[in-house]
Write a protein that holds these residues in place. Structure first.
Motif, PDB file in Angstrom:
ATOM      1  N   ALA A  15     -46.827  67.981  36.404  1.00  0.00           N
ATOM      2  CA  ALA A  15     -46.702  68.140  37.846  1.00  0.00           C
ATOM      3  C   ALA A  15     -48.065  68.107  38.509  1.00  0.00           C
ATOM      4  N   LEU A  16     -48.116  67.443  39.668  1.00  0.00           N
ATOM      5  CA  LEU A  16     -49.333  67.394  40.466  1.00  0.00           C
ATOM      6  C   LEU A  16     -48.916  67.059  41.893  1.00  0.00           C
ATOM      7  N   VAL A  17     -49.453  67.783  42.856  1.00  0.00           N
ATOM      8  CA  VAL A  17     -49.226  67.475  44.264  1.00  0.00           C
ATOM      9  C   VAL A  17     -50.583  67.430  44.952  1.00  0.00           C
ATOM     10  N   GLU A  18     -50.856  66.328  45.636  1.00  0.00           N
ATOM     11  CA  GLU A  18     -52.102  66.174  46.371  1.00  0.00           C
ATOM     12  C   GLU A  18     -51.786  65.519  47.714  1.00  0.00           C
ATOM     13  N   THR A  19     -52.342  66.068  48.781  1.00  0.00           N
ATOM     14  CA  THR A  19     -52.111  65.535  50.113  1.00  0.00           C
ATOM     15  C   THR A  19     -53.282  64.660  50.531  1.00  0.00           C
ATOM     16  N   VAL A  20     -52.981  63.422  50.930  1.00  0.00           N
ATOM     17  CA  VAL A  20     -53.994  62.456  51.363  1.00  0.00           C
ATOM     18  C   VAL A  20     -53.561  61.927  52.723  1.00  0.00           C
ATOM     19  N   HIS A  21     -54.453  61.999  53.705  1.00  0.00           N
ATOM     20  CA  HIS A  21     -54.133  61.544  55.063  1.00  0.00           C
ATOM     21  C   HIS A  21     -52.835  62.188  55.572  1.00  0.00           C
ATOM     22  N   GLY A  22     -52.625  63.445  55.184  1.00  0.00           N
ATOM     23  CA  GLY A  22     -51.461  64.180  55.643  1.00  0.00           C
ATOM     24  C   GLY A  22     -50.176  63.850  54.916  1.00  0.00           C
ATOM     25  N   ILE A  23     -50.228  62.992  53.885  1.00  0.00           N
ATOM     26  CA  ILE A  23     -49.036  62.576  53.157  1.00  0.00           C
ATOM     27  C   ILE A  23     -49.088  63.153  51.744  1.00  0.00           C
ATOM     28  N   PRO A  24     -48.095  63.938  51.332  1.00  0.00           N
ATOM     29  CA  PRO A  24     -48.109  64.483  49.971  1.00  0.00           C
ATOM     30  C   PRO A  24     -47.762  63.423  48.935  1.00  0.00           C
ATOM     31  N   VAL A  25     -48.560  63.388  47.869  1.00  0.00           N
ATOM     32  CA  VAL A  25     -48.238  62.602  46.682  1.00  0.00           C
ATOM     33  C   VAL A  25     -47.649  63.579  45.666  1.00  0.00           C
ATOM     34  N   VAL A  26     -46.414  63.323  45.261  1.00  0.00           N
ATOM     35  CA  VAL A  26     -45.705  64.215  44.353  1.00  0.00           C
ATOM     36  C   VAL A  26     -45.583  63.522  43.002  1.00  0.00           C
ATOM     37  N   VAL A  27     -46.297  64.039  42.004  1.00  0.00           N
ATOM     38  CA  VAL A  27     -46.204  63.535  40.633  1.00  0.00           C
ATOM     39  C   VAL A  27     -45.297  64.489  39.871  1.00  0.00           C
ATOM     40  N   THR A  28     -44.188  63.957  39.365  1.00  0.00           N
ATOM     41  CA  THR A  28     -43.227  64.816  38.680  1.00  0.00           C
ATOM     42  C   THR A  28     -43.557  64.927  37.205  1.00  0.00           C
ATOM     43  N   PRO A  29     -43.251  66.060  36.559  1.00  0.00           N
ATOM     44  CA  PRO A  29     -43.439  66.161  35.113  1.00  0.00           C
ATOM     45  C   PRO A  29     -42.555  65.153  34.385  1.00  0.00           C
ATOM     46  N   GLY A  30     -42.967  64.735  33.209  1.00  0.00           N
ATOM     47  CA  GLY A  30     -42.195  63.767  32.450  1.00  0.00           C
ATOM     48  C   GLY A  30     -40.894  64.357  31.920  1.00  0.00           C
ATOM     49  N   VAL A  31     -39.860  63.525  31.909  1.00  0.00           N
ATOM     50  CA  VAL A  31     -38.619  63.916  31.247  1.00  0.00           C
ATOM     51  C   VAL A  31     -38.836  63.994  29.739  1.00  0.00           C
ATOM     52  N   THR A  32     -39.674  63.104  29.215  1.00  0.00           N
ATOM     53  CA  THR A  32     -39.832  62.964  27.767  1.00  0.00           C
ATOM     54  C   THR A  32     -40.734  64.015  27.141  1.00  0.00           C
ATOM     55  N   ASN A  33     -41.835  64.351  27.803  1.00  0.00           N
ATOM     56  CA  ASN A  33     -42.726  65.377  27.277  1.00  0.00           C
ATOM     57  C   ASN A  33     -43.602  65.909  28.391  1.00  0.00           C
ATOM     58  N   LEU A  34     -44.320  66.969  28.112  1.00  0.00           N
ATOM     59  CA  LEU A  34     -45.232  67.580  29.073  1.00  0.00           C
ATOM     60  C   LEU A  34     -46.658  67.374  28.590  1.00  0.00           C
ATOM     61  N   ALA A  35     -47.455  66.657  29.373  1.00  0.00           N
ATOM     62  CA  ALA A  35     -48.850  66.414  29.021  1.00  0.00           C
ATOM     63  C   ALA A  35     -49.691  67.656  29.290  1.00  0.00           C
ATOM     64  N   GLU A  36     -50.686  67.877  28.448  1.00  0.00           N
ATOM     65  CA  GLU A  36     -51.627  68.979  28.616  1.00  0.00           C
ATOM     66  C   GLU A  36     -52.651  68.583  29.668  1.00  0.00           C
ATOM     67  N   ALA A  37     -52.646  69.279  30.804  1.00  0.00           N
ATOM     68  CA  ALA A  37     -53.548  68.925  31.901  1.00  0.00           C
ATOM     69  C   ALA A  37     -54.917  69.587  31.776  1.00  0.00           C
ATOM     70  N   PHE A  38     -55.022  70.671  30.999  1.00  0.00           N
ATOM     71  CA  PHE A  38     -56.258  71.447  31.006  1.00  0.00           C
ATOM     72  C   PHE A  38     -56.893  71.576  29.630  1.00  0.00           C
ATOM     73  N   GLY A  39     -56.606  70.629  28.740  1.00  0.00           N
ATOM     74  CA  GLY A  39     -57.328  70.568  27.473  1.00  0.00           C
ATOM     75  C   GLY A  39     -58.636  69.817  27.654  1.00  0.00           C
ATOM     76  N   PRO A  40     -59.322  69.508  26.565  1.00  0.00           N
ATOM     77  CA  PRO A  40     -60.534  68.692  26.671  1.00  0.00           C
ATOM     78  C   PRO A  40     -60.229  67.355  27.338  1.00  0.00           C
ATOM     79  N   ARG A  41     -61.030  66.965  28.318  1.00  0.00           N
ATOM     80  CA  ARG A  41     -60.730  65.771  29.102  1.00  0.00           C
ATOM     81  C   ARG A  41     -60.787  64.491  28.279  1.00  0.00           C
ATOM     82  N   ASP A  42     -61.543  64.500  27.176  1.00  0.00           N
ATOM     83  CA  ASP A  42     -61.670  63.280  26.377  1.00  0.00           C
ATOM     84  C   ASP A  42     -60.609  63.186  25.279  1.00  0.00           C
ATOM     85  N   GLU A  43     -59.699  64.174  25.227  1.00  0.00           N
ATOM     86  CA  GLU A  43     -58.590  64.141  24.289  1.00  0.00           C
ATOM     87  C   GLU A  43     -57.283  64.043  25.076  1.00  0.00           C
TER      88      GLU A  43
END
Length: 295
Positions: A216-244
């Motif tokens: 999941a990720l929500v970011e507002t740009v020019h007043g418009i929200p971008v809604v990124v939904t979590p995957g149905v298949t798996n959940l990615a680690e957002a806060f592990g080492p960035r190069d892994e």
């Protein structure tokens, strides 16, 4: 209908056979589990924002329809599908057509001289005052995304006259930066994102719905929200080492509610087994970037 209630799904990665994603995840079971999670909830629209198939087969898209369409019909909801980087246009087009359907459907014309079957799949339709626009950010054979001039012109023309209640844009690659090195290498490029924002800024677009990042990720740009939904298949680690890169056996979705004054976003992600699906070392990440990233 002045309120639009959306079930936003993405990254189902279905197969035409009984293969498992990374040899671990039964993707059809994950999708069925997510739909069952929302069995008692009303929706007007079910959106599947790309990476619908893992193998690009006609059978995989037919499996998707067999799970999603009856569920949506029971609730009187229409459905919308967008291309992702794992999808293949031939199989997608054969089963899902332009990604949505209806009386006033308009589709992106094929590039002159190009194979119509291989052209990007983009469309627009307005139902009950809500306009939905499907875009195709996939690049055949690659993991990264692009949004070209032809689609930008199609999008801008569609937005010339405001819809009664507004517009929802659906695309696979989010027009915002990724959290990890791998996903950033497989993201939408800066020029494409700028082209999108030029087309939609100051219009009636209420939200951009995307997938690809598997969290999941929500970011507002020019007043418009971008809604990124979590995957149905798996959940990615957002806060592990960035190069892994790593993912766990979870399944997720997002409920999006829109009306004249607000956009309400409720992401849900829950463990299936909770176990590891994959872990990629920094070296393995670089190998994937070399194979599927931008030249």
């Amino acid at each position: 209908m002045t309120t639009l209630r959306v079930l936003h799904l993405s990254d189902t990665h279905l197969y035409g056979d009984d293969s498992r994603h990374y040899g671990v995840v039964d993707t059809a079971e994950h999708l069925a589990r997510v739909l069952d999670r929302f069995a008692d909830e009303p929706f007007e629209l079910v959106i599947c924002s790309g990476d619908l198939s893992e193998d690009g087969s006609v059978a995989s898209y037919e499996r998707l329809l067999s799970l999603v369409e009856p569920w949506a019909r029971e609730r009187g909801a229409r459905t919308l599908y967008a291309m992702g980087n794992h999808d293949q246009r031939a199989g997608f087009r054969e089963v899902l057509g332009a990604g949505q359907s209806g009386e006033d459907l308009r589709v992106l014309a094929a590039d002159p001289g190009a194979d119509p079957a291989a052209s990007p799949i983009a469309s627009t339709i307005t139902v009950a005052g809500w306009r939905t626009i499907v875009l195709d950010t996939s690049v055949p054979g690659a993991g990264y995304g692009e949004f070209g001039a032809a689609q930008a012109a199609f999008l801008a023309e569609a937005l010339t006259v405001p819809a009664a209640h507004g517009t929802v844009v659906v695309m696979h690659h989010p027009p915002v930066a990724a959290q990890t090195e791998l996903l950033q290498a497989l993201a939408l490029d800066d020029d494409s994102a700028a082209r999108l924002w030029d087309a939609i800024s100051g219009t009636d677009v209420r939200a951009v719905l995307a997938g690809h990042y598997h969290h999941a990720l929500v970011e507002t740009v020019h007043g418009i929200p971008v809604v990124v939904t979590p995957g149905v298949t798996n959940l990615a680690e957002a806060f592990g080492p960035r190069d892994e890169e790593s993912a766990r056996d979870w399944a997720g979705a997002t409920v999006v509610e829109l009306n004249a004054s607000r956009v309400r976003i409720l992401p849900v992600s829950e463990p299936v087994t909770g176990g590891e699906v994959f872990t990629l070392t920094a070296d393995q990440v670089q190998q994937i970037i070399a194979a599927a990233g931008r030249p």
